[in-house]
Structure formats: structure tokens, C-alpha cells
Design an enzyme around this catalytic site. Structure first.
Site, PDB file in Angstrom:
ATOM      1  N   HIS A  54       0.847  -1.068   0.064  1.00 48.06           N
ATOM      2  CA  HIS A  54       0.029   0.059  -0.009  1.00 48.06           C
ATOM      3  C   HIS A  54       0.908   1.341  -0.276  1.00 48.06           C
ATOM      4  CE1 HIS A  54      -3.865   2.005   0.268  1.00 48.06           C
ATOM      5  NE2 HIS A  54      -3.178   2.876   1.330  1.00 48.06           N
ATOM      6  N   HIS A  56       0.969   5.564  -1.482  1.00 45.44           N
ATOM      7  CA  HIS A  56       0.736   6.634  -2.228  1.00 45.44           C
ATOM      8  C   HIS A  56       1.962   7.508  -2.334  1.00 45.44           C
ATOM      9  CE1 HIS A  56      -3.628   5.884  -1.013  1.00 45.44           C
ATOM     10  NE2 HIS A  56      -3.238   5.951   0.168  1.00 45.44           N
ATOM     11  N   ARG A  77      -5.023  15.544   6.185  1.00 46.57           N
ATOM     12  CA  ARG A  77      -5.387  15.539   4.773  1.00 46.57           C
ATOM     13  C   ARG A  77      -5.338  16.664   4.021  1.00 46.57           C
ATOM     14  NH1 ARG A  77     -11.539  13.179   2.963  1.00 46.57           N
ATOM     15  NH2 ARG A  77     -11.997  15.319   3.639  1.00 46.57           N
ATOM     16  N   HIS A 198     -11.816   3.740  -3.160  1.00 52.87           N
ATOM     17  CA  HIS A 198     -11.119   4.538  -2.505  1.00 52.87           C
ATOM     18  C   HIS A 198     -11.700   4.102  -0.741  1.00 52.87           C
ATOM     19  CE1 HIS A 198     -10.216   7.990   0.730  1.00 52.87           C
ATOM     20  NE2 HIS A 198      -8.916   7.831  -0.211  1.00 52.87           N
ATOM     21  N   ARG A 201     -16.370   5.866   1.858  1.00 50.01           N
ATOM     22  CA  ARG A 201     -16.636   7.559   1.670  1.00 50.01           C
ATOM     23  C   ARG A 201     -16.485   7.962   0.300  1.00 50.01           C
ATOM     24  NH1 ARG A 201     -12.522   9.973   3.584  1.00 50.01           N
ATOM     25  NH2 ARG A 201     -11.321   8.106   4.138  1.00 50.01           N
ATOM     26  N   GLU A 226     -10.458   3.117   8.629  1.00 43.73           N
ATOM     27  CA  GLU A 226      -9.424   3.628   9.229  1.00 43.73           C
ATOM     28  C   GLU A 226      -9.612   4.498  10.400  1.00 43.73           C
ATOM     29  OE1 GLU A 226      -5.273   6.300   7.512  1.00 43.73           O
ATOM     30  OE2 GLU A 226      -6.995   5.740   6.241  1.00 43.73           O
ATOM     31  N   HIS A 260      -5.762  -0.929   6.137  1.00 42.30           N
ATOM     32  CA  HIS A 260      -5.900  -0.422   7.540  1.00 42.30           C
ATOM     33  C   HIS A 260      -6.854  -1.279   8.551  1.00 42.30           C
ATOM     34  CE1 HIS A 260      -3.541   3.254   6.317  1.00 42.30           C
ATOM     35  NE2 HIS A 260      -4.835   3.568   5.667  1.00 42.30           N
ATOM     36  N   ASP A 311       2.417   3.110   2.973  1.00 51.10           N
ATOM     37  CA  ASP A 311       1.279   3.906   2.871  1.00 51.10           C
ATOM     38  C   ASP A 311       1.762   5.462   2.525  1.00 51.10           C
ATOM     39  OD1 ASP A 311      -1.300   5.132   3.056  1.00 51.10           O
ATOM     40  OD2 ASP A 311      -1.659   4.729   5.051  1.00 51.10           O
TER      41      ASP A 311
END
Length: 442
Positions: A54, A56, A77, A198, A201, A226, A260, A311
Site C-alpha cells: 500500500h 501513495h 489530509r 478509495h 466514503r 481507518e 488499515h 502508505d
């Protein structure tokens, strides 16, 4: 091509003086108790290549920046979105190549890239609608590792919430349009095109099934529970936990990874286990974002295999991710000994590679991809932890519970010796990280 390992971890256990023959990127012979001859010598403990399940890649630009504030996942975020807003296909290629170079130095030979940054600012399509994904694939190839591009459907800003301005870059409009774009991507021996939603949500309940069924033979990933806030929103909107929503949508299966899986009910744990869904833990990120500690032991005992990811790349070190699973469990239970070193290494190798679509990687055996990671057993972290060469008692425990990415000396990917003496032979990783991050954080 041949490699000679002082000590190697084979499927049957530790072996000494192992001569490995590689043809066309795969092991064709594995011979313990052999002389090195003209083979390339790998000292210390040699293990299969690690799988970072995982990632990003663009989050690497946040390291050292988001640690300057107080707050929560939600405040973090906003800083992440600022970096996302600045990226172009060219700058994303530069950044991702440097990040993948850092991964290779850490012993990672394959990455699962959870990719949702698809379009230009405002959601405008590039001439090549997959320009950003193509940049990631090119970056992985040029850095030297394999990639599972987990192309991610992201069509909502939250349950019953519109997309924000930055999130327009993530969205294809709906699951059908997402699948149409993804169909234009092509893989290869070193590239798996996978699928992802994703989160519950980011993808409404009535579209999750379409994501799951769009590409039925590829890895399928999703962020799951998560944050407590995700669970609360799901219960309010659907009367179900996120895991129950996924189960009802047909999303859970042996090709699915729940990333997660932190805040789960006993029913959730049972659903993930009975469906053989992987649980991908990312402890360094879960610590950094104050997410919480997931129920790794309960998931394992229910039938869900553990995998690992870095991550957000607060650090890139799968040895730290491995031991953190056990050490976090100790904090939560005040007991020791939940996960053994071999179990954690299996999560980081064999099971990890399988979860991102590389079924033939993660083991030093005939027919497998010739991936090797040599770990020094004579550094200030590892000296004295294992027996003498040839005995190597405690070597696996030393690697998992004491070593760091800095102790990796050599890395081989499909027979290609890309890291030697802790240096990437193709690139100056530190210099490329500095320049690529500066370009998107000015």
C-alpha cells in the site's frame, strides 16, 4: 547468472552457502552447501524480495512537514491535498521514481500503488486520460521494481457529500466511467493493473458492486475503517459498518485487500476472515496519523492473511512495519509473542506479493522470480544477534526485530542486481528525492 548466499531463507528454513542459478529472471536451481565459484557473493542474511502492498507515492513529499503540527487525520489530509494539487504527469514521474528508488534501497521489489490522482486540476482530462498512471508505471520501471497499479475509483467527497475542488482530480464521475478509463491501461510481466475503491466514503454504496465486478480477475483493494468517523458515518447512512456494506456489495474475497482495517467489530473480523480477504496493515502511517491499532491477531485467527504497506511514507522501512504489528499488539494487550519473526516475514514477502497480483514472487525456490534482499548481520543494530556464519541462529529474528532499511546491502529484482553496497546502481536516490520534492512543495 549465479548468486551465492552466505545464509538464505528458503521455504524449508535457513540454509547456508546457497548457490542460486537465474535464467530469464527466475530461479532455475537452488543448491545449499555449495561453493561460490564465479557467482556474485551476497553476505549476511538473504531473504526474498519485500512487497510494499500500500503506497501513495506523492505522500512522500509530506515527510518532515506534517509532523510540525497538532491535529488529526483530517487536518493532515488538507496538507496532503495541497501536494496533490501541485502535481503534473512530469513532476509525478520525477517524484515517484525517486520514491520507488528509496523503496528499492529498503529491499522492496514490488509495490502496490493505490492510485487516485488521475486528472488535471478541476478534473480536466489530460490528452491521455491515463497520463498520471502511465507516469507511475514508467517511474517504477526506471527505478527497477515491479508495480501493481491499483487504479482507484473515487467519486464522492464523503457519504452523501460532493467532491471538493482538489478531489475533482480524483474522480471519473462514476464507477462506469472509471472502469472505461482503466480499461485503457495495459500491464506486462512487471506491471499488474489492479482495481480499487478509495473507501465507502469515496464510493457510494450503490456503486461498490460495479467496482468489484469491473475487473474480476485482478487484485481489488480498499481503505477500510481507518477512522472511527468513517464507521459512524456508515452506521448513520446505511445502518451497517463499512465492512458489512462491502460484504453486501460482494466486495470481499480472496483477491481483496482491506487496507488499515483498524476499527472493526467482531462481526467485521468474521466477515473479513471467512471471505479470505487480506488485511493490509500500515503501522507507521497508522501511528503517524493517530489512527489506532488494528486487531491483527483476531483477523489472522479468523482467516485473514496479513500484508504490509508504508502508505504515506512517514518512513519507508518494511522491517519497521513488520515488527510494529507485533509491538503494537503488545501495547494493546500487555502481552508478548503474538507474531513470530517468520510469520511477519511471510506477510512482507509471499503473502504480500500474492495480494498485489505477483503470485510467483516472494520465495527463493525454483520457478519463482529471482528477487533477493541481503541484510547485513554485522551493523551496530544487528551485530551479535545471530550465530556465526553457517549457523545463523537468530538471523530471521534479528532482521525482523532489529534491522532497518539501512542494513540492506544488496537487492536483486528478477535477476537484476540493482542495489550493491547499499547504493542504487541507476540513480542518486537522495538527490532525486530532494529535487523532485522541492518542485512540488515550493
Amino acid at each position: 547468472m549465479t548468486f551465492w548466499c552466505e545464509t538464505a531463507l528458503l521455504p524449508s528454513g535457513l540454509a547456508s552457502r546457497v548457490l542460486l542459478t537465474v535464467v530469464d529472471g527466475r530461479f532455475t536451481a537452488v543448491e545449499p552447501d555449495a561453493d561460490p565459484g564465479a557467482a556474485t557473493v551476497l553476505r549476511g542474511l538473504v531473504v526474498p524480495g519485500l512487497a510494499n502492498c500500500h503506497s501513495h507515492a506523492f505522500h512522500r513529499a509530506l515527510r518532515g512537514r506534517t509532523q510540525t503540527e497538532r491535529g488529526t487525520f483530517w487536518t493532515w489530509r488538507e496538507q496532503m491535498y495541497a501536494v496533490a494539487a501541485a502535481l503534473t504527469p512530469d513532476t509525478y514521474y520525477d517524484l515517484a521514481k525517486a520514491v520507488y528508488g528509496e523503496m528499492l534501497l529498503a529491499g522492496i521489489t514490488a509495490v502496490g500503488e493505490f492510485h487516485y490522482l488521475h486528472h488535471a486540476p478541476g478534473g480536466r482530462r489530460y490528452d491521455d486520460p491515463n497520463a498520471m498512471g502511465a507516469a507511475l508505471i514508467a517511474a517504477a520501471r526506471d527505478a527497477g521494481l515491479r508495480i501493481a497499479l491499483l487504479d482507484t475509483c473515487y467519486v464522492a467527497g464523503g457519504i452523501d457529500q460532493p467532491l471538493s475542488d482538489v478531489q475533482q482530480r480524483f474522480s471519473d464521475g462514476d464507477a462506469t466511467a472509471w472502469a472505461s478509463r482503466v480499461a485503457g491501461l495495459s500491464g506486462g510481466d512487471d506491471v499488474v493493473i489492479g482495481a480499487a475503491a478509495h473507501s465507502i466514503r469515496g464510493v457510494p454504496q450503490d456503486q461498490l458492486g460495479a467496482v468489484a465486478s469491473a475487473f474480476p480477475d485482478v487484485p481489488l483493494h480498499i481503505h477500510l475503517s481507518e477512522q472511527v468517523a468513517e464507521n459512524e458515518a456508515s452506521l448513520a447512512a446505511y445502518g451497517r459498518t463499512p465492512t458489512q456494506v462491502l460484504d453486501e456489495a460482494g466486495f470481499l474475497s480472496g483477491r481483496t485487500s482491506a487496507v488499515h482495517a483498524t476499527h472493526l467489530t467482531p462481526v467485521d473480523v468474521g466477515l473479513l476472515g471467512s471471505s479470505a480477504t487480506y488485511s493490509c496493515f500500515c503501522p507507521t502511517t497508522e501511528r503517524d496519523l493517530a489512527d489506532g491499532i488494528g486487531p491483527s491477531v483476531q483477523l489472522r485467527d479468523a482467516g485473514s492473511l496479513l500484508t504490509l504497506g508504508s502508505d504515506s511514507h512517514a518512513i519507508i522501512d518494511l522491517f519497521e512495519e513488520m515488527r510494529a504489528v507485533e509491538l503494537d499488539e503488545r501495547l494493546a494487550t500487555q502481552e508478548r509473542g503474538h507474531w513470530s519473526a517468520p510469520e511477519l516475514l511471510k506477510a512482507a514477502t509471499t503473502d504480500g506479493h500474492r495480494s498485489i497480483g505477483f503470485q510467483d514472487a516472494g520465495a527463493i525456490q525454483v520457478g519463482s522470480r529471482a528477487d533477493l534482499v541481503a541484510i547485513r548481520l554485522n551493523t551496530v543494530r544487528t551485530a551479535g544477534t545471530a550465530g556465526p556464519p553457517g549457523a545463523a541462529s537468530g538471523a530471521v529474528e534479528a532482521a525482523v526485530f532489529a534491522a532497518t532499511a539501512a542494513d540492506v546491502s544488496d537487492v536483486v529484482v528478477s535477476g537484476n542486481h540493482l542495489v550493491a553496497n547499499s547504493k542504487h546502481i541507476r540513480m542518486d536516490v537522495a538527490a532525486e528525492l530532494s529535487s523532485s520534492i522541492a518542485a512540488v512543495t515550493r
